[in-house]
Design a protein around this motif. Structure first.
Motif, PDB file in Angstrom:
ATOM      1  N   PHE A   1      -6.755  -4.079   7.391  1.00  0.00           N
ATOM      2  CA  PHE A   1      -6.398  -2.733   6.963  1.00  0.00           C
ATOM      3  C   PHE A   1      -6.582  -1.715   8.086  1.00  0.00           C
ATOM      4  O   PHE A   1      -5.794  -0.788   8.221  1.00  0.00           O
TER       5      PHE A   1
ATOM      6  N   LYS B   1       0.781   4.118  -2.959  1.00  0.00           N
ATOM      7  CA  LYS B   1       0.486   5.527  -2.670  1.00  0.00           C
ATOM      8  C   LYS B   1       1.540   6.471  -3.243  1.00  0.00           C
ATOM      9  O   LYS B   1       1.284   7.663  -3.385  1.00  0.00           O
TER      10      LYS B   1
ATOM     11  N   ILE C   1       0.836  -1.203   0.000  1.00  0.00           N
ATOM     12  CA  ILE C   1       0.000   0.000   0.000  1.00  0.00           C
ATOM     13  C   ILE C   1       0.870   1.252   0.000  1.00  0.00           C
ATOM     14  O   ILE C   1       0.599   2.211  -0.735  1.00  0.00           O
TER      15      ILE C   1
ATOM     16  N   ILE D   1      -7.282   4.297  -3.763  1.00  0.00           N
ATOM     17  CA  ILE D   1      -7.351   2.838  -3.678  1.00  0.00           C
ATOM     18  C   ILE D   1      -8.682   2.496  -3.021  1.00  0.00           C
ATOM     19  O   ILE D   1      -8.998   2.991  -1.949  1.00  0.00           O
TER      20      ILE D   1
ATOM     21  N   LEU E   1      -4.333   1.693   7.585  1.00  0.00           N
ATOM     22  CA  LEU E   1      -4.195   1.951   6.156  1.00  0.00           C
ATOM     23  C   LEU E   1      -5.439   2.576   5.529  1.00  0.00           C
ATOM     24  O   LEU E   1      -5.458   2.820   4.334  1.00  0.00           O
TER      25      LEU E   1
END
Length: 88
Positions: A32, A13, A9, A20, A37
């Protein structure tokens, strides 16, 4: 495995592009959330009452602090509430 997700992730980014979008079950979402996140939560409420079911967020160790940023009401009577995470 969780570190792989966080690294992937973080790498995604760094690239230009759109947001996303995470769509999945409670286990995926919990992963997550635990890894901090998620920047925004889009929760849709359908006009149906069930007698039982799974919790939206289950077995979280810490409280999530969220800030309401927007709402949408659709012709179908579905209401979408959008929150940003205060934990970012």
């Amino acid at each position: 495995m969780n570190s792989d997700i966080a690294e992937t992730i973080a790498e995604l980014k760094q690239h230009p592009g759109k947001d996303i979008w995470l769509y999945g079950g409670a286990g995926l979402i919990k992963t997550f959330i635990t890894l901090n996140l998620i920047d925004a939560y889009r929760i849709s409420v359908y006009p149906v009452v069930l007698g039982s079911g799974k919790p939206l967020f289950e077995n979280l160790r810490e409280r999530l602090e969220l800030k309401l940023t927007d709402t949408n009401v659709f012709r179908s009577e579905v209401v979408q509430i959008i929150y940003e995470s205060k934990n970012q």
